[in-house]
Scaffold this motif. Structure first.
Motif, PDB file in Angstrom:
ATOM      1  N   TYR A 168      14.216  26.315 -12.167  1.00 54.63           N
ATOM      2  CA  TYR A 168      14.694  25.594 -13.352  1.00 54.63           C
ATOM      3  C   TYR A 168      14.476  26.469 -14.581  1.00 54.63           C
ATOM      4  CZ  TYR A 168      15.902  21.394 -16.038  1.00 54.63           C
ATOM      5  OH  TYR A 168      16.527  20.485 -16.839  1.00 54.63           O
ATOM      6  N   PHE A 169      15.553  26.623 -15.377  1.00 51.99           N
ATOM      7  CA  PHE A 169      15.517  27.448 -16.583  1.00 51.99           C
ATOM      8  C   PHE A 169      15.981  26.620 -17.779  1.00 51.99           C
ATOM      9  CE2 PHE A 169      16.216  30.123 -12.923  1.00 51.99           C
ATOM     10  CZ  PHE A 169      15.351  31.185 -13.105  1.00 51.99           C
ATOM     11  N   VAL A 170      15.379  26.889 -18.935  1.00 54.02           N
ATOM     12  CA  VAL A 170      15.718  26.161 -20.157  1.00 54.02           C
ATOM     13  C   VAL A 170      16.077  27.159 -21.248  1.00 54.02           C
ATOM     14  CG1 VAL A 170      14.930  24.509 -21.883  1.00 54.02           C
ATOM     15  CG2 VAL A 170      14.117  24.321 -19.524  1.00 54.02           C
ATOM     16  N   HIS A 211      25.285  24.780 -23.836  1.00 54.71           N
ATOM     17  CA  HIS A 211      26.199  23.662 -24.078  1.00 54.71           C
ATOM     18  C   HIS A 211      27.291  23.600 -23.008  1.00 54.71           C
ATOM     19  CE1 HIS A 211      28.967  21.032 -26.542  1.00 54.71           C
ATOM     20  NE2 HIS A 211      27.805  20.436 -26.705  1.00 54.71           N
ATOM     21  N   SER A 212      27.420  24.639 -22.185  1.00 50.88           N
ATOM     22  CA  SER A 212      28.361  24.617 -21.060  1.00 50.88           C
ATOM     23  C   SER A 212      27.951  23.538 -20.067  1.00 50.88           C
ATOM     24  CB  SER A 212      28.376  25.974 -20.355  1.00 50.88           C
ATOM     25  OG  SER A 212      29.104  26.922 -21.084  1.00 50.88           O
ATOM     26  N   GLN A 237      19.606  22.665 -21.735  1.00 49.88           N
ATOM     27  CA  GLN A 237      19.134  22.871 -23.104  1.00 49.88           C
ATOM     28  C   GLN A 237      17.895  22.040 -23.387  1.00 49.88           C
ATOM     29  OE1 GLN A 237      20.505  21.112 -27.299  1.00 49.88           O
ATOM     30  NE2 GLN A 237      22.099  22.380 -26.390  1.00 49.88           N
ATOM     31  N   THR A 238      17.865  20.803 -22.882  1.00 51.58           N
ATOM     32  CA  THR A 238      16.742  19.919 -23.156  1.00 51.58           C
ATOM     33  C   THR A 238      15.753  19.925 -21.997  1.00 51.58           C
ATOM     34  OG1 THR A 238      17.999  18.033 -22.289  1.00 51.58           O
ATOM     35  CG2 THR A 238      18.088  18.421 -24.667  1.00 51.58           C
ATOM     36  N   GLN A 281      23.893  20.743 -21.002  1.00 47.42           N
ATOM     37  CA  GLN A 281      23.000  20.492 -22.124  1.00 47.42           C
ATOM     38  C   GLN A 281      21.884  19.538 -21.692  1.00 47.42           C
ATOM     39  OE1 GLN A 281      24.990  18.689 -25.432  1.00 47.42           O
ATOM     40  NE2 GLN A 281      23.357  19.118 -26.887  1.00 47.42           N
ATOM     41  N   HIS A 282      22.267  18.471 -20.984  1.00 45.65           N
ATOM     42  CA  HIS A 282      21.301  17.459 -20.553  1.00 45.65           C
ATOM     43  C   HIS A 282      21.415  17.222 -19.048  1.00 45.65           C
ATOM     44  CE1 HIS A 282      20.965  16.681 -24.820  1.00 45.65           C
ATOM     45  NE2 HIS A 282      22.205  16.217 -24.879  1.00 45.65           N
ATOM     46  N   LEU A 283      20.281  17.189 -18.357  1.00 43.45           N
ATOM     47  CA  LEU A 283      20.202  16.824 -16.947  1.00 43.45           C
ATOM     48  C   LEU A 283      19.299  15.596 -16.842  1.00 43.45           C
ATOM     49  CD1 LEU A 283      19.695  20.305 -15.190  1.00 43.45           C
ATOM     50  CD2 LEU A 283      21.825  19.038 -15.522  1.00 43.45           C
TER      51      LEU A 283
END
Length: 444
Positions: free
Chosen positions: A357-359, A364-365, A316-317, A271-273
């Protein structure tokens, strides 16, 4: 099969914006229950540590299992940690019936917590509260789920059989009033090198939790301390918790070592990097006496890309660099809380070859694929997960001047390292499917 993989996604349901009584991942709930049913006669104990526990369907099933003689222990957070805003109508996915009033996560959890508090019949069913709050900065803002965040971010079941065991590690809370996201769940059965650490973890977690019947809402959770236990880690299992001394600091070391073994590819999905060039405030640690800027596991990933390893990031973000805003004016991204920190990370990615990089707003995995090894996690890849501070002392918060905190900063988390190639391929295929969705945007 000793390993199985399950995935859920919004496309499995008629409307991605509906809220279901079966929770935010109905398919994973079904697989969770099926796992127990398949070996129910051989199961003697079920231990579940779940960040949120407000799923009435899951609760009724566990009551039934407990009534059948199986010991059930559920460990979760205090009721205060549930969002009580933005109530919604809940639909039963099976019957199509809708609730007669709008409900929040808090409303749903309160019903279960109240029942377990008053119950005199569920002798084999225990609900424990792990009340640990974690915070490391006086600048934190009040969140929607109580003033400060609770640390039990883990979604794990440890099922003891008469002979053997089963683990279920999920990215999903199975919580009602969560929207369906791209989620995953790993099943491990009777494999060596996993059970010992997890068995001890549950013993320690329950020992440091409070039974619902003994829990008082007057408990001051902003003052916490724990007996310092040795951090439990193996090549297969990594665990963090406030009662495992320095466990979060050591977690970064273990994951970095895994990343540095990469020869061909790294796929990192969460979800967050954001765990990149972040600060460690030594004044809140009892033995470390010097502030540090840590390159983080994402710094390690960039280093490996510079060595020729192919890297794929999925999150996700996302926050575009200021000079790139015009290139994404048609796309609305959910932005990270620390936008500046993320942009520093992405700026470095932009200078690095071998990284895509993909968004996707439904991610949520949480996992990393390193060549033919899967690291399946309960946590996001943010600085929060990799910092352990055992001496935090904040007299007041900038945005909450009447609140203070004294205790340990550490999130409860776990990773499982898996080398089963069918499992690795399943997660690889899941990433490829996400990348090819129309909702996915390639930003590099």
């Amino acid at each position: 099969m000793p390993f199985k993989s399950f995935f859920d996604e919004p496309e499995n349901y008629k409307n991605r914006f509906d809220f279901y009584g079966q929770g935010g991942s109905p398919l994973l709930l079904q697989k969770f229950i099926e796992t127990i049913e398949e070996q129910r006669s051989d199961i003697k104990e079920i231990n579940i540590s779940w960040y949120l526990y407000n799923n009435q369907h899951l609760h009724e099933y566990l009551k039934e299992v407990a009534a059948d003689g199986i010991l059930v222990n559920v460990i979760t957070i205090p009721l205060e940690g549930y969002d009580n805003s933005n109530p919604k109508i809940i639909e039963n996915l099976t019957t199509g019936e809708k609730s007669n009033k709008s409900l929040t996560k808090y409303n749903l959890a309160r019903k279960i917590y109240g029942e377990m508090y008053r119950s005199t019949t569920n002798e084999n069913f225990n609900l424990y509260i792990f009340p640990h709050l974690y915070v490391r900065s006086a600048r934190i803002k009040k969140i929607s789920r109580g003033a400060l965040p609770y640390s039990l971010h883990i979604k794990l079941a440890y099922i003891k059989k008469k002979t053997g065991y089963i683990l279920l590690l999920s990215s999903s809370n199975l919580a009602v009033r969560d929207l369906v996201k791209n989620e995953s769940m790993i099943y491990v059965e009777d494999e060596p090198n996993y059970e010992e650490n997890i068995k001890v973890f549950y013993e320690d977690l329950i020992r440091n939790s409070i039974h619902i019947k003994n829990y008082k809402t007057s408990l001051n959770t902003t003052r916490n301390t724990y007996k310092k236990l040795e951090f439990k880690c193996s090549d297969s299992v990594g665990i963090t918790a406030p009662f495992y001394y320095n466990s979060s600091n050591l977690l970064e070391k273990y994951l970095s070592e895994y990343i540095r073994t990469a020869k061909e590819r790294i796929i990192i999905c969460a979800q967050h990097l954001a765990a990149f060039n972040y600060e460690f405030n030594a004044k809140h640690h009892s033995t470390i006496n010097k502030n540090e800027t840590r390159k983080g596991i994402l710094g390690e990933v960039i280093t490996m890309a510079n060595k020729g390893v192919k890297v794929t990031c999925v999150s996700q973000t996302f926050a575009p660099l200021p000079e790139d805003e015009k290139n994404f004016k048609e796309t609305k991204f959910r932005r990270p809380v620390n936008t500046k920190n993320f942009q520093q990370f992405f700026s470095q990615i932009n200078k690095t070859e071998n990284i895509a990089y993909f968004v996707n707003e439904n991610i949520h995995s949480k996992f990393i694929l390193i060549d033919n090894t899967l690291i399946c996690c309960s946590f996001n890849f943010t600085p929060t997960q990799f910092i352990y501070l055992d001496n935090v002392n904040i007299s007041n918060f900038k945005n909450m001047p009447d609140l203070s905190y004294n205790g340990i900063h550490c999130e409860v988390g776990i990773y499982l390292a898996i080398n089963d190639q069918n499992t690795v391929k399943a997660f690889e295929n899941n990433v490829a499917k996400i990348i090819n969705k129309k909702e996915t945007t390639q930003v590099k």
